[in-house]
Design a protein around this motif. Structure first.
Motif, PDB file in Angstrom:
ATOM      1  N   LEU A 252      40.154  45.967  43.203  1.00 48.16           N
ATOM      2  CA  LEU A 252      41.171  45.406  44.092  1.00 48.16           C
ATOM      3  C   LEU A 252      40.565  44.788  45.362  1.00 48.16           C
ATOM      4  O   LEU A 252      41.270  44.150  46.131  1.00 48.16           O
ATOM      5  CB  LEU A 252      42.195  46.480  44.470  1.00 48.16           C
ATOM      6  CG  LEU A 252      43.074  46.981  43.308  1.00 48.16           C
ATOM      7  CD1 LEU A 252      43.952  48.147  43.759  1.00 48.16           C
ATOM      8  CD2 LEU A 252      43.946  45.849  42.767  1.00 48.16           C
ATOM      9  N   ASN A 253      39.269  44.997  45.582  1.00 47.22           N
ATOM     10  CA  ASN A 253      38.590  44.328  46.690  1.00 47.22           C
ATOM     11  C   ASN A 253      38.418  42.849  46.363  1.00 47.22           C
ATOM     12  O   ASN A 253      38.389  42.457  45.190  1.00 47.22           O
ATOM     13  CB  ASN A 253      37.215  44.958  46.918  1.00 47.22           C
ATOM     14  CG  ASN A 253      37.287  46.258  47.692  1.00 47.22           C
ATOM     15  OD1 ASN A 253      37.491  46.261  48.899  1.00 47.22           O
ATOM     16  ND2 ASN A 253      37.129  47.375  46.978  1.00 47.22           N
ATOM     17  N   PRO A 254      38.301  42.012  47.375  1.00 53.50           N
ATOM     18  CA  PRO A 254      38.066  40.588  47.111  1.00 53.50           C
ATOM     19  C   PRO A 254      36.758  40.394  46.334  1.00 53.50           C
ATOM     20  O   PRO A 254      35.792  41.128  46.535  1.00 53.50           O
ATOM     21  CB  PRO A 254      37.968  39.977  48.515  1.00 53.50           C
ATOM     22  CG  PRO A 254      38.658  40.945  49.411  1.00 53.50           C
ATOM     23  CD  PRO A 254      38.423  42.296  48.822  1.00 53.50           C
ATOM     24  N   ARG A 255      36.742  39.417  45.458  1.00 52.56           N
ATOM     25  CA  ARG A 255      35.508  39.081  44.750  1.00 52.56           C
ATOM     26  C   ARG A 255      34.512  38.478  45.742  1.00 52.56           C
ATOM     27  O   ARG A 255      34.904  37.909  46.767  1.00 52.56           O
ATOM     28  CB  ARG A 255      35.793  38.120  43.615  1.00 52.56           C
ATOM     29  CG  ARG A 255      36.711  38.729  42.557  1.00 52.56           C
ATOM     30  CD  ARG A 255      37.117  37.730  41.501  1.00 52.56           C
ATOM     31  NE  ARG A 255      38.057  38.330  40.548  1.00 52.56           N
ATOM     32  CZ  ARG A 255      38.644  37.670  39.563  1.00 52.56           C
ATOM     33  NH1 ARG A 255      38.406  36.368  39.407  1.00 52.56           N
ATOM     34  NH2 ARG A 255      39.470  38.291  38.753  1.00 52.56           N
ATOM     35  N   TRP A 256      33.244  38.569  45.421  1.00 49.57           N
ATOM     36  CA  TRP A 256      32.226  38.142  46.369  1.00 49.57           C
ATOM     37  C   TRP A 256      32.358  36.673  46.745  1.00 49.57           C
ATOM     38  O   TRP A 256      32.025  36.267  47.863  1.00 49.57           O
ATOM     39  CB  TRP A 256      30.832  38.399  45.797  1.00 49.57           C
ATOM     40  CG  TRP A 256      30.454  37.475  44.650  1.00 49.57           C
ATOM     41  CD1 TRP A 256      30.713  37.667  43.333  1.00 49.57           C
ATOM     42  CD2 TRP A 256      29.767  36.232  44.748  1.00 49.57           C
ATOM     43  NE1 TRP A 256      30.234  36.619  42.589  1.00 49.57           N
ATOM     44  CE2 TRP A 256      29.637  35.714  43.431  1.00 49.57           C
ATOM     45  CE3 TRP A 256      29.244  35.487  45.811  1.00 49.57           C
ATOM     46  CZ2 TRP A 256      29.024  34.501  43.158  1.00 49.57           C
ATOM     47  CZ3 TRP A 256      28.630  34.279  45.528  1.00 49.57           C
ATOM     48  CH2 TRP A 256      28.506  33.791  44.214  1.00 49.57           C
ATOM     49  N   ASN A 257      32.867  35.853  45.803  1.00 52.28           N
ATOM     50  CA  ASN A 257      32.966  34.411  46.058  1.00 52.28           C
ATOM     51  C   ASN A 257      34.396  33.950  46.309  1.00 52.28           C
ATOM     52  O   ASN A 257      34.687  32.760  46.213  1.00 52.28           O
ATOM     53  CB  ASN A 257      32.351  33.626  44.910  1.00 52.28           C
ATOM     54  CG  ASN A 257      32.972  33.988  43.557  1.00 52.28           C
ATOM     55  OD1 ASN A 257      33.778  34.906  43.480  1.00 52.28           O
ATOM     56  ND2 ASN A 257      32.584  33.274  42.510  1.00 52.28           N
ATOM     57  N   SER A 258      35.297  34.891  46.603  1.00 50.21           N
ATOM     58  CA  SER A 258      36.666  34.506  46.948  1.00 50.21           C
ATOM     59  C   SER A 258      36.689  33.835  48.322  1.00 50.21           C
ATOM     60  O   SER A 258      35.924  34.216  49.220  1.00 50.21           O
ATOM     61  CB  SER A 258      37.579  35.727  46.969  1.00 50.21           C
ATOM     62  OG  SER A 258      37.664  36.321  45.693  1.00 50.21           O
TER      63      SER A 258
END
Length: 401
Positions: free
Chosen positions: A225-231
């Motif tokens: 549920l954390n943002p993806r690294w490249n979001s």
């Protein structure tokens, strides 16, 4: 009645405000003549009771002049342990409406009523529950020597250890000191919280490399549920709210299962253990009047708790067709080895052939491995148990040991 009292209160306040303007007061009185108008006037922000999840704003004051409590935890990437710790705290009366402050700023954390998973401090008296400091090595066993678990605690385990009984009292209505509450307290740590502690502290489930990957644990799903690294957006606030909801629902579901299904099964097994000598003088046979009850885990635990000296060998219970089964008790939970298997010469034999061979009427079958058998009657399966017990204590025919 609440709406009416609120209207009256509003009227008094308004009357004071307009004491120097009678015409305005008379106008307000006319507006309050109908209940519908009264309810409409109450639709203001002060009645908002929606949940507060988190905030970085200065402390706000309730309309009743009570200070809103603050739960502090770290910002940025979130993990299952602090999310679960926050959920636990929000179930307690004093933190139900608490704001969750996500920050690493010591000044902001110092203003919080309780801090979890950040701050580098473990001090229950000050409600500080971090586990990242080099000096921290606490486990459930080290803090509560009567408990067996030696997994290093995360913030989830720390909060559960210190508040878990109150949490369960709040959610189940069981009283502190109730034996069933303590059983639930232990079970939910062992089968829910300890896993979160281990994952957060990087403790492997087994020695060496695992044969396959498990990627759907609660901790893993919270992590997703954390943002993806490249979001484009790296904001974690919405993900944290979703995680709080998810872990809460799963904990409550597990609690409901253990309270409404698992715990009643334990009661059934406990009663059967206490009544076992009435079924057979050996005390090695249990009888359940209803089939389908999950008994193995409870039996092993209760044999220890009740100090059963002679291990129980057989379980008797009716099946869905109204016939009876006899099942052997295994040596342990995760083994197919039995404490005592049904007689070797019966295995794989059925119906009339089995009845003739055993001398017990109404036999149905004995499994080829000898771990389970069937008979049309309760008396029949009991006799199968007794014959097997008798054969186990008889010396071999040739007299050798």
């Amino acid at each position: 009645m609440w709406h009416l009292r609120a209207c009256v209160t509003g009227l008094k306040l308004t009357a004071n405000a307009f004491s120097s303007a009678p015409s305005k007061l008379e106008s307000i009185l006319r507006r309050l003549n109908s209940r519908a108008d009264c309810c409409r006037l109450l639709c203001v922000d002060v009645t908002r009771t929606g949940p507060r999840y988190m905030s970085t704003e200065p402390k706000r004051i309730r309309t009743d002049n009570m200070t809103v409590k603050k739960i502090g935890t770290h910002n940025g990437t979130f993990h299952c342990d602090e999310v679960l710790a926050c959920f636990f705290l929000r179930q307690l009366p004093e933190y139900t409406d608490a704001e969750i402050i996500r920050t690493r700023d010591p000044a902001q954390l110092a203003e919080c009523d309780i801090v979890v998973d950040v701050g580098g401090e473990f001090d229950p008296k000050r409600h500080r529950y971090d586990h990242h400091q080099r000096t921290f090595t606490e486990t459930f066993h080290s803090l509560c020597p009567e408990k067996p678990w030696v997994t290093k605690l995360s913030s989830a385990g720390l909060v559960y250890l210190h508040f878990g009984r109150r949490l369960l009292t709040q959610l189940t209505q069981l009283k502190e000191g109730d034996g069933q509450l303590e059983v639930l307290y232990d079970k939910l740590y062992e089968n829910f919280v300890e896993e979160v502690d281990a994952v957060d502290n990087g403790i492997s489930q087994c020695e060496g490399e695992a044969r396959y990957t498990v990627s759907t644990t609660l901790s893993a799903r919270v992590g997703h549920l954390n943002p993806r690294w490249n979001s484009k957006s790296q904001d974690t606030e919405e993900g944290f709210r979703q995680a709080l909801k998810m872990v809460g629902e799963e904990f409550l579901d597990r609690l409901d299962f253990y309270k409404s299904s698992w715990l009643p099964a334990r009661t059934v097994v406990e009663e059967a253990v206490k009544q076992r000598h009435q079924i057979d003088p050996s005390g090695e046979v249990l009888l359940f009047s209803q089939g389908g009850c999950p008994w193995k885990e409870h039996l092993f635990a209760l044999e220890k708790d009740l100090q059963v000296e002679m291990p129980i060998k057989f379980i008797l219970y009716p099946d869905q067709n109204g016939q009876w089964r006899i099942q052997c008790v295994p040596v342990g939970l995760n083994t197919f080895q039995n404490r005592l298997s049904l007689l070797e010469e019966w295995r794989g034999v059925r119906d009339e052939a089995l009845s003739e061979l055993s001398g017990i009427k109404d036999c149905i079958f004995v499994h080829a491995s000898g771990f389970i058998g069937g008979n049309k009657t309760q008396e029949g399966v009991l006799e199968m148990a007794r014959r097997t017990l008798q054969a186990a204590v008889q010396p071999p025919a040739n007299g050798s040991s």
